[in-house]
Structure formats: structure tokens, C-alpha cells
Design a protein around this motif. Sequence first.
Motif, PDB file in Angstrom:
ATOM      1  N   GLY A 195      14.295  29.603   0.203  1.00 30.81           N
ATOM      2  CA  GLY A 195      13.047  29.266   0.307  1.00 30.81           C
ATOM      3  C   GLY A 195      12.040  30.324   0.416  1.00 30.81           C
ATOM      4  O   GLY A 195      12.315  31.483   0.758  1.00 30.81           O
ATOM      5  N   TYR A 237      12.572  17.222 -20.204  1.00 34.29           N
ATOM      6  CA  TYR A 237      13.315  18.252 -20.679  1.00 34.29           C
ATOM      7  C   TYR A 237      14.212  19.250 -19.680  1.00 34.29           C
ATOM      8  O   TYR A 237      15.218  19.446 -19.884  1.00 34.29           O
ATOM      9  CB  TYR A 237      12.297  19.282 -21.384  1.00 34.29           C
ATOM     10  CG  TYR A 237      12.755  20.416 -22.399  1.00 34.29           C
ATOM     11  CD1 TYR A 237      13.239  20.049 -23.466  1.00 34.29           C
ATOM     12  CD2 TYR A 237      12.709  21.688 -21.598  1.00 34.29           C
ATOM     13  CE1 TYR A 237      13.800  21.282 -24.364  1.00 34.29           C
ATOM     14  CE2 TYR A 237      13.166  22.762 -22.554  1.00 34.29           C
ATOM     15  CZ  TYR A 237      13.646  22.532 -23.469  1.00 34.29           C
ATOM     16  OH  TYR A 237      14.048  23.654 -24.525  1.00 34.29           O
ATOM     17  N   GLU A 275      13.508  21.379 -12.379  1.00 31.66           N
ATOM     18  CA  GLU A 275      14.018  22.683 -11.453  1.00 31.66           C
ATOM     19  C   GLU A 275      13.516  22.478 -10.144  1.00 31.66           C
ATOM     20  O   GLU A 275      12.382  22.929  -9.920  1.00 31.66           O
ATOM     21  CB  GLU A 275      13.476  23.898 -12.358  1.00 31.66           C
ATOM     22  CG  GLU A 275      13.922  24.077 -13.535  1.00 31.66           C
ATOM     23  CD  GLU A 275      13.179  25.080 -14.616  1.00 31.66           C
ATOM     24  OE1 GLU A 275      13.037  26.108 -14.232  1.00 31.66           O
ATOM     25  OE2 GLU A 275      12.434  24.322 -15.468  1.00 31.66           O
ATOM     26  N   PRO A 276      14.447  22.040  -9.071  1.00 35.08           N
ATOM     27  CA  PRO A 276      14.027  22.131  -7.837  1.00 35.08           C
ATOM     28  C   PRO A 276      13.922  23.391  -7.318  1.00 35.08           C
ATOM     29  O   PRO A 276      14.298  24.343  -7.510  1.00 35.08           O
ATOM     30  CB  PRO A 276      15.105  21.388  -6.834  1.00 35.08           C
ATOM     31  CG  PRO A 276      16.067  21.525  -7.811  1.00 35.08           C
ATOM     32  CD  PRO A 276      15.730  21.746  -9.262  1.00 35.08           C
ATOM     33  N   GLN A 289      16.994  33.341  -5.036  1.00 34.29           N
ATOM     34  CA  GLN A 289      17.249  32.160  -4.461  1.00 34.29           C
ATOM     35  C   GLN A 289      16.374  31.034  -5.570  1.00 34.29           C
ATOM     36  O   GLN A 289      17.107  29.960  -5.657  1.00 34.29           O
ATOM     37  CB  GLN A 289      17.189  31.861  -3.065  1.00 34.29           C
ATOM     38  CG  GLN A 289      15.832  32.360  -2.625  1.00 34.29           C
ATOM     39  CD  GLN A 289      14.713  31.187  -2.518  1.00 34.29           C
ATOM     40  OE1 GLN A 289      15.089  29.930  -2.478  1.00 34.29           O
ATOM     41  NE2 GLN A 289      13.390  31.479  -2.704  1.00 34.29           N
ATOM     42  N   LEU A 290      15.411  31.276  -5.899  1.00 29.78           N
ATOM     43  CA  LEU A 290      14.639  30.424  -6.599  1.00 29.78           C
ATOM     44  C   LEU A 290      15.339  29.740  -7.944  1.00 29.78           C
ATOM     45  O   LEU A 290      15.313  28.895  -8.352  1.00 29.78           O
ATOM     46  CB  LEU A 290      13.198  30.783  -6.882  1.00 29.78           C
ATOM     47  CG  LEU A 290      12.095  30.447  -6.150  1.00 29.78           C
ATOM     48  CD1 LEU A 290      10.836  31.224  -6.771  1.00 29.78           C
ATOM     49  CD2 LEU A 290      12.000  29.354  -5.487  1.00 29.78           C
ATOM     50  N   MET A 324      18.272  27.508  -7.161  1.00 31.71           N
ATOM     51  CA  MET A 324      17.679  26.268  -6.795  1.00 31.71           C
ATOM     52  C   MET A 324      17.657  25.583  -8.027  1.00 31.71           C
ATOM     53  O   MET A 324      17.824  24.377  -8.173  1.00 31.71           O
ATOM     54  CB  MET A 324      16.705  26.336  -5.871  1.00 31.71           C
ATOM     55  CG  MET A 324      16.916  26.849  -4.472  1.00 31.71           C
ATOM     56  SD  MET A 324      16.845  25.699  -3.390  1.00 31.71           S
ATOM     57  CE  MET A 324      15.176  25.527  -2.701  1.00 31.71           C
ATOM     58  N   ALA A 325      16.745  26.345  -8.894  1.00 25.42           N
ATOM     59  CA  ALA A 325      16.175  25.575 -10.177  1.00 25.42           C
ATOM     60  C   ALA A 325      17.468  25.221 -10.937  1.00 25.42           C
ATOM     61  O   ALA A 325      17.384  24.021 -11.630  1.00 25.42           O
ATOM     62  CB  ALA A 325      15.183  26.417 -10.857  1.00 25.42           C
ATOM     63  N   ARG A 385      14.586  30.328 -17.897  1.00 24.63           N
ATOM     64  CA  ARG A 385      15.015  29.291 -16.921  1.00 24.63           C
ATOM     65  C   ARG A 385      14.920  27.866 -17.257  1.00 24.63           C
ATOM     66  O   ARG A 385      16.030  27.177 -17.138  1.00 24.63           O
ATOM     67  CB  ARG A 385      14.337  29.573 -15.492  1.00 24.63           C
ATOM     68  CG  ARG A 385      15.057  29.247 -14.276  1.00 24.63           C
ATOM     69  CD  ARG A 385      14.250  29.484 -13.194  1.00 24.63           C
ATOM     70  NE  ARG A 385      12.910  28.660 -12.970  1.00 24.63           N
ATOM     71  CZ  ARG A 385      12.056  28.639 -12.226  1.00 24.63           C
ATOM     72  NH1 ARG A 385      11.904  29.740 -11.509  1.00 24.63           N
ATOM     73  NH2 ARG A 385      10.868  27.970 -12.359  1.00 24.63           N
ATOM     74  N   THR A 386      13.865  27.367 -17.570  1.00 21.91           N
ATOM     75  CA  THR A 386      13.785  26.259 -18.371  1.00 21.91           C
ATOM     76  C   THR A 386      14.862  25.935 -19.487  1.00 21.91           C
ATOM     77  O   THR A 386      15.208  25.058 -19.416  1.00 21.91           O
ATOM     78  CB  THR A 386      12.341  25.840 -18.641  1.00 21.91           C
ATOM     79  OG1 THR A 386      11.486  26.190 -17.682  1.00 21.91           O
ATOM     80  CG2 THR A 386      12.051  24.359 -19.089  1.00 21.91           C
ATOM     81  N   GLU A 387      14.730  27.078 -20.411  1.00 24.93           N
ATOM     82  CA  GLU A 387      15.598  26.652 -21.533  1.00 24.93           C
ATOM     83  C   GLU A 387      17.030  26.599 -21.085  1.00 24.93           C
ATOM     84  O   GLU A 387      17.979  25.834 -21.523  1.00 24.93           O
ATOM     85  CB  GLU A 387      15.666  28.015 -22.414  1.00 24.93           C
ATOM     86  CG  GLU A 387      14.112  28.127 -23.088  1.00 24.93           C
ATOM     87  CD  GLU A 387      13.931  26.931 -23.995  1.00 24.93           C
ATOM     88  OE1 GLU A 387      14.978  26.573 -24.533  1.00 24.93           O
ATOM     89  OE2 GLU A 387      12.716  26.453 -24.005  1.00 24.93           O
ATOM     90  N   GLN A 410      10.495  32.549 -16.634  1.00 18.48           N
ATOM     91  CA  GLN A 410      10.411  31.013 -16.249  1.00 18.48           C
ATOM     92  C   GLN A 410      10.750  30.129 -17.347  1.00 18.48           C
ATOM     93  O   GLN A 410      11.301  29.493 -17.271  1.00 18.48           O
ATOM     94  CB  GLN A 410       8.849  30.964 -15.923  1.00 18.48           C
ATOM     95  CG  GLN A 410       8.660  30.816 -14.325  1.00 18.48           C
ATOM     96  CD  GLN A 410       7.461  30.365 -13.872  1.00 18.48           C
ATOM     97  OE1 GLN A 410       6.998  29.406 -14.525  1.00 18.48           O
ATOM     98  NE2 GLN A 410       6.795  31.087 -12.807  1.00 18.48           N
ATOM     99  N   LEU A 443      19.129  20.874  -2.608  1.00 18.61           N
ATOM    100  CA  LEU A 443      18.474  20.172  -1.222  1.00 18.61           C
ATOM    101  C   LEU A 443      19.168  20.174   0.026  1.00 18.61           C
ATOM    102  O   LEU A 443      18.498  20.325   0.860  1.00 18.61           O
ATOM    103  CB  LEU A 443      17.971  18.468  -1.848  1.00 18.61           C
ATOM    104  CG  LEU A 443      16.869  18.370  -2.826  1.00 18.61           C
ATOM    105  CD1 LEU A 443      16.716  16.752  -2.998  1.00 18.61           C
ATOM    106  CD2 LEU A 443      15.599  19.155  -2.290  1.00 18.61           C
ATOM    107  N   LYS A 473      18.255  25.603 -18.141  1.00 20.07           N
ATOM    108  CA  LYS A 473      18.649  24.312 -17.534  1.00 20.07           C
ATOM    109  C   LYS A 473      18.760  23.294 -18.624  1.00 20.07           C
ATOM    110  O   LYS A 473      19.581  22.363 -18.612  1.00 20.07           O
ATOM    111  CB  LYS A 473      17.385  24.024 -16.559  1.00 20.07           C
ATOM    112  CG  LYS A 473      17.461  22.663 -15.866  1.00 20.07           C
ATOM    113  CD  LYS A 473      18.202  23.003 -14.313  1.00 20.07           C
ATOM    114  CE  LYS A 473      18.325  21.559 -13.824  1.00 20.07           C
ATOM    115  NZ  LYS A 473      18.499  21.647 -12.235  1.00 20.07           N
ATOM    116  N   HIS A 474      17.665  23.211 -19.721  1.00 22.71           N
ATOM    117  CA  HIS A 474      17.884  22.260 -20.759  1.00 22.71           C
ATOM    118  C   HIS A 474      19.164  22.309 -21.465  1.00 22.71           C
ATOM    119  O   HIS A 474      19.787  21.275 -21.843  1.00 22.71           O
ATOM    120  CB  HIS A 474      16.747  22.569 -21.647  1.00 22.71           C
ATOM    121  CG  HIS A 474      16.493  21.452 -22.735  1.00 22.71           C
ATOM    122  ND1 HIS A 474      16.529  20.054 -22.529  1.00 22.71           N
ATOM    123  CD2 HIS A 474      16.763  21.739 -24.050  1.00 22.71           C
ATOM    124  CE1 HIS A 474      16.397  19.518 -23.740  1.00 22.71           C
ATOM    125  NE2 HIS A 474      16.753  20.410 -24.682  1.00 22.71           N
TER     126      HIS A 474
END
Lengths: 377, 373
Positions: B239, A306, A309-310, B198-199, B202-203, B177-179, B174, B223, B181-182
Motif C-alpha cells: 500500500g 489491454y 493493474e490493481p 509493492q506497486l 500488485m499491478a 509495466r503495462t506491456e 509504467q 486484493l 501485463k499485456h
Amino acid sequence: MADVTLQSVSKKFKKDIALDNINLKIKDKEFFVIFGPAGAGKTTLLNVIAGLYLPDYGDVYLDGEHYNYVEPEDRNIAMVFENYALYPHFTVFDNIASPLRSPRYKEPKAVVEKEVSRVANILKIDHLLERDISELSNGQRQRVGLGRALVRNPNVFLMDEPITHLDAKLRHQMRAELKEMQKNLDTTTIYVTHDYLEALSLGDKIAILNEGKIEQIGTPDEIYYYPHNEFVASSFGEPEINFFRASVTKDNQLSIFEEAKNQPLPETIKGYVKENVTSVKLGIRPKNIQYSFTKENENCVECIPYSFEPLGAKAVLTVEKDGNQIRLTVPSTLQVAMDKPVYVQLDVNKAIFFGPNKMNLLSKYREDAKGEVVWQN
Amino acid sequence: MAKLTLKNLNKSFYKNREAIHAVSDLSIETKDGEFVALLGPSGCGKSTTLRMIAGLEDITSGEVLIGERKLNDLHPKDRNIGLAFENYAMYPPLSVYDNISFNMRAKNVPKETIKKEIDKMASLLDLKDLLAMNPSALSGGQKQRVNIARALIRRPEVLLLDEPLSHLDGKVRQKMRTEIKHLHNEINCTTIIVTHDQLEAMALADRIAIIKDGVLQQFGTPLEVFNHPQNEFVAGFIGEPPMNIFTVFATFKEGSVYLVSKNGKLRFNVPDKYKDYLEEGKEYRFGIRPTDISVVTDDQPYSTELNVTVFENVGEECRIHIKIEEDNILSIVSEEIYKLDTGDGIKIKFDSDRIHIFDVNTGERVEKQKVLI
């Protein structure tokens, strides 16, 4: 030197119930954390202890003495606020000394100087005493705030999210410093926070508050490894714990997904699943879920990626199975093709089991213990 | 195909007759369908950059291009850019449906087309049950989804997100954020997100542009910036928990390179390849991530013995803090849960492939070749 006891404390604001039958016993010199989401009633509870609110019902005891009607100024309780509330035009010395110079104490100059330097030593701000508040960093201001509370030798320390509004980096550092300081304090401390890391790291004991009610009281280990209910389990840990519905077959087997092999109930759980129960909920933390990119054995379940996320060294991989999301902690170097399936394996031995009432199967909620949870193992 | 290019972008303000450079010489080239994050502390010029792309702010000098099309002098509405604001900015008396369709109705798009488009958007962002509601009845996460839907319905070539998550708290944040990205995986629209977290960067992002005081510090994949920060600022900014950074002296002994902390408390050997980058007796800034330090039991090369100052067990991991200087704490994050207490002696080892050494004056990384990602 003080222990704090709250007995069936309730508080209403008009129609809203802020605190609902709170029972707490805080031992002398304990670092006690009150944890909960925004609006849970944490600050209200702190204000009741400080004497800023009178509870509608119930009693507050300090060292066994009934304190409901004792004025805040007579309680010898010190409070540290989220926004420090320092005097901006005073030096660090004057800020810390201000309670001692107040009309109530009016300590002689020599005593003030001795006390301030004692406190400044503990907090390692002795080199800052002559500075103005405006010249200090946020972390230093926080320490001055603590110093002002400390200088009176209070019976109880109340801290209301003292480091929550600092940025993530400073918070990490301040948490370590608070923990170091705490060892030298020797004072009963009640600490309010909504950050689960702070709660686990600092607390000797944690009380989880939700909608004015206590969900669980326990040590950090108890809270993390034996959460009393689903709310507590999902509040601690990031990414959030995954819940799976599983059916229990007659021969004590667990079926989580149709395509995976049934797994036997763990021995530790067997005795707690009542005979007529056919369905339980499993909570498995993201780092305890195994994954692979090929179907390795018959426990593997095919899922669709899905999102990936790094977050630095680690990454959160979210996969979907039958419309439900499963979160996994994986190394951020993992190459995930978003169009290829990921196979997930669940190990029931690493799961926390919840019953139909959302309660942990292993915990017994003793009504007569008034909110305290008793563990059976 | 939308490839967004920023060429030598500059923005200056005048305050008390003094020029303030909010953005200096910023050049970023995105690929088509890429997700790029503009990351930096508050006041670094990242939002100004976004507003220049959207056309809400004049460009002092430089160019903004989508593909080959220059945007500088175009009106915001003609740029074909979708912008989702931080504070939602919805019409409170209109329903969610009307809010999303507002633009199309203003352009007299036929009703059936509007309906079709909104249905598509609703299934993409899971808005079906919300369409009839008023904005005031929505939660923060729902509002942000409507906000993004409204930006996307115009079928923009480039989607701009201004701190879309910073108003949300904890868990909702959170999930959202996932939504996001998807969503990006689904629609593959070139997207620029502005954030100070920053998180989040990165995500979400394919590549991150880290900006400080209006100047681009590094532009790379999550990375790359995590494992190979170009300077001390990037190293400290990316980080969580932050990288341990302290000052060291380089000494050479029997052909090996040793680094010694200022007070001499910490002394460790680094791989020989650093001979080419370091000068004997010179000061450097040394950095190592808390996750790249391990606790060892037996004597191993490069290990150092120290006493624990603070120990934290936070369930998933444990964190060990060691005071190495008056104002400097070395933090270690370990997935293995130890049982330690203040004062306990432990041996630690730095992962020598993952150390970072920066010049003490310029803050630049001393060795330029890439470490393993």
C-alpha cells in the motif's frame, strides 16, 4: 531575507546547452520548486545560484545586488544535498555546529551551543544531539543535513532532491515533515525535484524545466489545472494524462471518434479556436473518463481491454482504441473481462485543449514577459 | 502444462562458520499460466529463490518441480526455464536479431525457423524496427523488451523475471509495466517475477508471495493481501501511502468496544464483533489505510475530532496529515479536494469494516475471518 532574480541565464558544457535563457523571480520567503525530468538542467541551475558555476551569459541577483562574481562562500547560501554529506565520525551536535566552528565564522562556544539548540528544536532532533551519525535513520540524517544548513541563518536555502532516494514510505512521511518544517523556516527556499507529488505538495510556486528551457512557472493549482503545454500536462499526474486528437467542424462541433456523437465546443474555449483551425488535441485525466460495459448512449466508444493493474484501492485500466492506448483510473474491485469490450465516454467539458503547437489554447505566451505565462481567464 | 511447485525450499550460507538462512521452508504452488510475484525488502531471499529455480544456486534442501518433473539436479539449460536478468546482459557487438537468436543458432536450428520465431516475437513485443540495431543504440525500455524476447524465444515452460523494471525510470517504467501485463495476458506462460516494489507486484501478479528474512509471510491475490493482511509486516509493506499503524488499548464500556491511543488523544468505537477477538485492557496494534478514513461534517457514530498538522493538495487527491503521537502521523487520502490549513479542526471517521487489528507481540492479525474484498 532575500529574493533571487535570474536574468537570461545560459550555460553550456562544451556543445551541450544545459541552460537556455532562464528568467526567474523568486520572492522573499517563497518556497520555489524547480521541477523537471533527469537531465533537464535542474542541478546546473541550482549550482549557478550557489555560485559553483559561472553562467556563460546572463546575471544572478540577490536582493537586487549583482552576484555573478561573488564567491560561493560569500553568498550566504546554504545547500542540502541528496546524499546528506555528513561527517560520519562526528556526533549530531558536531555536525550541525561544524559551519559555525569553521575558520570563517569561529563563533564562541556559547553562541554555537545556542544556535545548535535553536535549530535542533525546530527540527525536533534535540534528543539526538549526542548520537553518532551511524546510529541515525535516513530520515533523521536528512534532518541533521537540514540543521547544518539552517544553523548559519542563510539568506537562501538550496535543496537538491533531498528526499528522492528514500523509499516510497519514508518519502511520504518526510514530505509531510518537510512541509511542517517549512512553515517555521521563513527563509527563501529553492527546491529541486523530479517527483511531481513533491512539487505540487511543497511548492508555493513551481518552475518546470525541460532541456534547459522553462516550460511554465506557476502555482501548483495553475500547473495542474491549466498546464501551459502538453509536456507540463503529461508531467503532472499519475497515471499520465490521455491525449486525443479531435477535428473541429464548421459549426463548432468536436469530433473525437467517428462512431461517437459530435460534442459542441465548451463555451470557455470557443473564443480561442481560430477559424482556420480544424484539429485540436484534448487532454483528459484518467480519473475523468467515464466507462461502462454496455453501450449506454451514442457517446460511448467501444474499446478493447489491454491491461488491468490493481494498485491498492485504485487500479489502472488500459484500453485500446484504433491502436492508441487510453488509461483510466478505476476501483481495484472492478471485475474486467479481458475479452469483452469496455465502453468509454469522453466529456469535453473536463478536457484541457491544446493547439497545433502543443500549447494550451487558453494560455498566451507573452514573449516580452520572458517565459512567464499569462492566463486570459 | 507448466505448474511450478516449490516444496519446503531451504538455502543456507556459511559465513564465519555461522549458518545464515537465506530461505527457510518456502513452499509455493503456482497454477498453470499464473503470474506470481516474489515480493520483499532487499535481502529477504527472493532473488536467491529465483536463482534456485533457474539452477544458478544450489538447493540446500527441498524440491523444485515443474509439473511432476523434479528440477533439483538438472543443469540450468535442461530445465526449460527462461530468465530475464535485471541488467539485460546482452552481447554488445551483436545486433538485436542475433542476440535474440543466439540460443537457437547455438543449437543449429535452421535459419528459416529462426526467422519465423523471431518475427513472431517481434510482433508480440513490438521489436520490428529494432532488430537490425545494436544493443548500445537502445533505450532502457527497449533493452528490457529485447531481454524478455530472448528469454521467451526458447518457449520456456516457466518465465523468470528478476526486477525487470527497476532500472527504468518514471514513465518508461509504467509503460513497460503495462506491456508486461499485456504480454502475459497474450502468452499465458507461467511467470515468476522478483521485485521489491509493492506497486509493481500488485499491478502485475495474479498472486503475491510476501517474503521477509527468508520466511513466507503471506501468499494471496493482490486484493487479499491489500484488504486482509495476515500480519503487521504485510500490512505495512503493501500500500502507498502506507497504512497508518499505531498502538491502542482496548476498553469495554456499556457493551461496546473502544480503542484508545497510547496518549489518549484518539479514542474511537469499533463494531461489536471485535468483542470476540479483543481482551479488555490489552495493548494491540491498530491499522487503517489512508483511503479508508473519511472526513465528515456532521456527528456520526465512530467519528473523532482532530486538528490538521499538514495539508497537501496533489491534484488528483488531497492528503491530510495529523500528528497523533510524537513519532506517528495519521495520514488521510481523499479524492474530494478540501481546502484546509495547519491547525484546522476536522472530524474524521474510520471505515469500521476496513480496520486491521494485530497482536502486539506476534504481529499476527487477531481476527482470522475474511473481510470483504
